[in-house]
Design a protein around this motif. Sequence first.
Motif, PDB file in Angstrom:
ATOM      1  N   PRO A  86       0.833  -1.210   0.000  1.00  0.00           N
ATOM      2  CA  PRO A  86       0.000   0.000   0.000  1.00  0.00           C
ATOM      3  C   PRO A  86       0.869   1.262   0.000  1.00  0.00           C
ATOM      4  N   THR A  87       0.421   2.263  -0.697  1.00  0.00           N
ATOM      5  CA  THR A  87       1.111   3.536  -0.742  1.00  0.00           C
ATOM      6  C   THR A  87       0.864   4.331   0.535  1.00  0.00           C
ATOM      7  N   ASP A  88       1.604   5.428   0.692  1.00  0.00           N
ATOM      8  CA  ASP A  88       1.360   6.323   1.824  1.00  0.00           C
ATOM      9  C   ASP A  88      -0.070   6.850   1.789  1.00  0.00           C
ATOM     10  N   ALA A  89      -0.568   7.155   0.587  1.00  0.00           N
ATOM     11  CA  ALA A  89      -1.938   7.651   0.462  1.00  0.00           C
ATOM     12  C   ALA A  89      -2.947   6.597   0.915  1.00  0.00           C
ATOM     13  N   ALA A  90      -2.628   5.323   0.659  1.00  0.00           N
ATOM     14  CA  ALA A  90      -3.515   4.240   1.087  1.00  0.00           C
ATOM     15  C   ALA A  90      -3.580   4.170   2.606  1.00  0.00           C
ATOM     16  N   PHE A  91      -2.438   4.286   3.259  1.00  0.00           N
ATOM     17  CA  PHE A  91      -2.424   4.283   4.726  1.00  0.00           C
ATOM     18  C   PHE A  91      -3.129   5.517   5.281  1.00  0.00           C
ATOM     19  N   VAL A 131       8.931  -9.997  -5.501  1.00  0.00           N
ATOM     20  CA  VAL A 131       8.389  -8.942  -6.350  1.00  0.00           C
ATOM     21  C   VAL A 131       7.379  -8.121  -5.543  1.00  0.00           C
ATOM     22  N   ILE A 132       7.283  -6.841  -5.883  1.00  0.00           N
ATOM     23  CA  ILE A 132       6.332  -5.935  -5.230  1.00  0.00           C
ATOM     24  C   ILE A 132       5.332  -5.467  -6.267  1.00  0.00           C
ATOM     25  N   HIS A 133       4.050  -5.509  -5.904  1.00  0.00           N
ATOM     26  CA  HIS A 133       2.991  -4.874  -6.684  1.00  0.00           C
ATOM     27  C   HIS A 133       2.364  -3.803  -5.787  1.00  0.00           C
ATOM     28  N   VAL A 134       2.282  -2.583  -6.262  1.00  0.00           N
ATOM     29  CA  VAL A 134       1.724  -1.498  -5.466  1.00  0.00           C
ATOM     30  C   VAL A 134       0.197  -1.507  -5.574  1.00  0.00           C
ATOM     31  N   ILE A 135      -0.483  -1.304  -4.450  1.00  0.00           N
ATOM     32  CA  ILE A 135      -1.949  -1.226  -4.416  1.00  0.00           C
ATOM     33  C   ILE A 135      -2.363   0.092  -3.778  1.00  0.00           C
ATOM     34  N   ASP A 136      -3.600   0.527  -4.061  1.00  0.00           N
ATOM     35  CA  ASP A 136      -4.025   1.857  -3.648  1.00  0.00           C
ATOM     36  C   ASP A 136      -4.837   1.882  -2.362  1.00  0.00           C
ATOM     37  N   ALA A 137      -4.891   0.771  -1.652  1.00  0.00           N
ATOM     38  CA  ALA A 137      -5.620   0.723  -0.375  1.00  0.00           C
ATOM     39  C   ALA A 137      -4.977  -0.321   0.515  1.00  0.00           C
ATOM     40  N   VAL A 138      -5.116  -0.125   1.812  1.00  0.00           N
ATOM     41  CA  VAL A 138      -4.679  -1.142   2.772  1.00  0.00           C
ATOM     42  C   VAL A 138      -5.780  -2.182   2.867  1.00  0.00           C
ATOM     43  N   ILE A 139      -5.451  -3.430   2.658  1.00  0.00           N
ATOM     44  CA  ILE A 139      -6.455  -4.492   2.757  1.00  0.00           C
ATOM     45  C   ILE A 139      -6.386  -5.087   4.163  1.00  0.00           C
ATOM     46  N   PHE A 148      -5.953   4.275  14.498  1.00  0.00           N
ATOM     47  CA  PHE A 148      -4.872   3.934  13.570  1.00  0.00           C
ATOM     48  C   PHE A 148      -3.533   3.891  14.298  1.00  0.00           C
ATOM     49  N   ASN A 149      -3.283   4.879  15.139  1.00  0.00           N
ATOM     50  CA  ASN A 149      -2.019   4.919  15.889  1.00  0.00           C
ATOM     51  C   ASN A 149      -1.934   3.772  16.893  1.00  0.00           C
ATOM     52  N   GLU A 150      -3.091   3.339  17.397  1.00  0.00           N
ATOM     53  CA  GLU A 150      -3.095   2.206  18.325  1.00  0.00           C
ATOM     54  C   GLU A 150      -2.620   0.941  17.633  1.00  0.00           C
ATOM     55  N   ILE A 151      -3.010   0.765  16.368  1.00  0.00           N
ATOM     56  CA  ILE A 151      -2.562  -0.399  15.606  1.00  0.00           C
ATOM     57  C   ILE A 151      -1.045  -0.374  15.442  1.00  0.00           C
ATOM     58  N   LEU A 152      -0.494   0.827  15.260  1.00  0.00           N
ATOM     59  CA  LEU A 152       0.946   0.954  15.071  1.00  0.00           C
ATOM     60  C   LEU A 152       1.709   0.926  16.390  1.00  0.00           C
ATOM     61  N   SER A 153       0.977   0.951  17.510  1.00  0.00           N
ATOM     62  CA  SER A 153       1.636   0.944  18.808  1.00  0.00           C
ATOM     63  C   SER A 153       2.007  -0.469  19.210  1.00  0.00           C
ATOM     64  N   LEU A 168      -6.763   4.885   5.300  1.00  0.00           N
ATOM     65  CA  LEU A 168      -7.147   3.994   6.397  1.00  0.00           C
ATOM     66  C   LEU A 168      -7.182   4.764   7.710  1.00  0.00           C
ATOM     67  N   ALA A 169      -6.200   5.636   7.922  1.00  0.00           N
ATOM     68  CA  ALA A 169      -6.178   6.440   9.149  1.00  0.00           C
ATOM     69  C   ALA A 169      -7.402   7.334   9.239  1.00  0.00           C
ATOM     70  N   GLU A 170      -7.812   7.881   8.108  1.00  0.00           N
ATOM     71  CA  GLU A 170      -9.001   8.734   8.097  1.00  0.00           C
ATOM     72  C   GLU A 170     -10.256   7.914   8.388  1.00  0.00           C
ATOM     73  N   ALA A 171     -10.312   6.700   7.833  1.00  0.00           N
ATOM     74  CA  ALA A 171     -11.489   5.852   8.039  1.00  0.00           C
ATOM     75  C   ALA A 171     -11.589   5.361   9.480  1.00  0.00           C
ATOM     76  N   LEU A 172     -10.450   5.012  10.064  1.00  0.00           N
ATOM     77  CA  LEU A 172     -10.454   4.480  11.428  1.00  0.00           C
ATOM     78  C   LEU A 172     -10.448   5.577  12.482  1.00  0.00           C
ATOM     79  N   GLY A 173      -9.893   6.733  12.121  1.00  0.00           N
ATOM     80  CA  GLY A 173      -9.614   7.772  13.106  1.00  0.00           C
ATOM     81  C   GLY A 173      -8.165   7.656  13.528  1.00  0.00           C
ATOM     82  N   GLU A 174      -7.522   8.800  13.755  1.00  0.00           N
ATOM     83  CA  GLU A 174      -6.091   8.804  14.068  1.00  0.00           C
ATOM     84  C   GLU A 174      -5.770   7.979  15.309  1.00  0.00           C
ATOM     85  N   GLU A 175      -6.635   8.061  16.332  1.00  0.00           N
ATOM     86  CA  GLU A 175      -6.350   7.347  17.570  1.00  0.00           C
ATOM     87  C   GLU A 175      -6.332   5.839  17.354  1.00  0.00           C
TER      88      GLU A 175
END
Length: 347
Positions: A73-78, A185-193, A90-95, A81-88
Motif C-alpha cells: 500500500p502507498t502512503d496515500a492508502a495508509f 516482487v512488489i505490486h503497489v496497491i491503492d488501499a490497505v487491505i 490507527f495509531n493504536e494499531i501501530l503501537s 485507512l487512518a481517516e477511516a479508522l480515526g487517528e487514535e
Amino acid sequence: MKRFIGILFAVLLLVVPSFAQDDMDSTIADIVVASTEAETPEFTTLLAAVSAADPGILEALANPEAELTVFAPTDAAFAALAEALGEEAFNEILSEEGTPRLNEILMYHVVGGVVPSADVVAGLEGAEADDMGAVSFPVVTLSGQTFDVAGTLTEDGGVDLEAGITVAEANLVLEMIDIEASNGVIHVIDAVIVPELRTIADIVVETAGMEEGAEFTTLLTAVSAADPAVLELLSDPTAEVTVFAPTDAAFAAVEGLDEIVADTALLTTILQYHVFPGTVYSFQLGDIVDDMGTAEIEMADGSTATITVSDMGVMINDANIVLEMVDIEASNGVIHVIDAVIVPPME
C-alpha cells in the motif's frame, strides 16, 4: 495478452529506476527503505508499520533467500485507512499494544512465492467468468487468510486492463507493478487491505447473539459447557484450525442432546471431532481427496473423519457442508457450516 505485455514492458521502464537500487541484490526490505528517500516517497508509512510489527516480518522481507510477493500500500492508502479508522485507532494499531493486529494486517499483504503480474493475468484468464465477464481467483496469504484477485474479461477472453485488477478491496496500480527484488516482487496497491481480525470464538459469540439468522446459538452453549480447552483453542489468535460448525437445526435433530451437553467428557470429544488442526478452505478440498473423491483427515480428538467431494456436493462423514456458508474466515482459521452433528467412532 500481447497488449498487456507491451504495457508491462513500458511500466517496467518507468518503475525500476525509481525504486530499485543500482545493483540487483536489493531485497524487498531494501527497496521499501530506499523508496522513503526518493523525491516522491511511496512507502514511508509501510516502513513505519513494518518497523513497529514483529521483527520476524522485517527479517522475512530482508531475507535474500526468501521468495515472496508483496502487495504494497502507498502512503496515500495508509492515510485513507487512518481517516477511516480515526487517528487514535490507527495509531493504536501501530503501537506496541496493537502489534498482533498489525502483524495480521501486514502478513495479509504477503504471498509466499514469486507471482509476477503475468501470472495474475493468466490466473484471471483461466477463471470462469460470470454473465458480466467478471472473473476472480482466491489467494492464500502468509496470514493464513485469503483474498480474491478479480478482474473483467474482454470479449476475446483477455483481461480488460482499463477496467482494472483488484486485490480484495484495493486496486493494483498498473504503473507500479512488477518491482523486482532479489527475494521476490512488489505490486503497489491503492488501499490497505484488512483481514478478519476476529477469532472463531468471537464469530460464534457474535453470530449467536444476532436476533435474526442466528446459526450458532446451540454451538455456543455446547462450547461453553465443554472442557474450557475447547473455548481456549477457538479463542487462541495464534491457532490455525478448521471448524465444521453444525447449525442450530443440526443440533436440534440430535436425540438426547440435553444428556450429551450434561456429559462434559463426551461433549468435549464430540466438539473436538468438529475441529481439524490446520486451515483448509473449500477450494482446497479437491486437492486433498483421492481419485475416488474421498480423504481421511484426523480431527482434534484423534479420530478420523471422511471428506467426500462429488457432483452432489461436499460432505464430512454424513453431514453436508453448506456451500452457501463455507470459508467464514477468522484470524485463527476458517469455519465451514454443516447441516448435521458428526459423531466420532465410539469404542
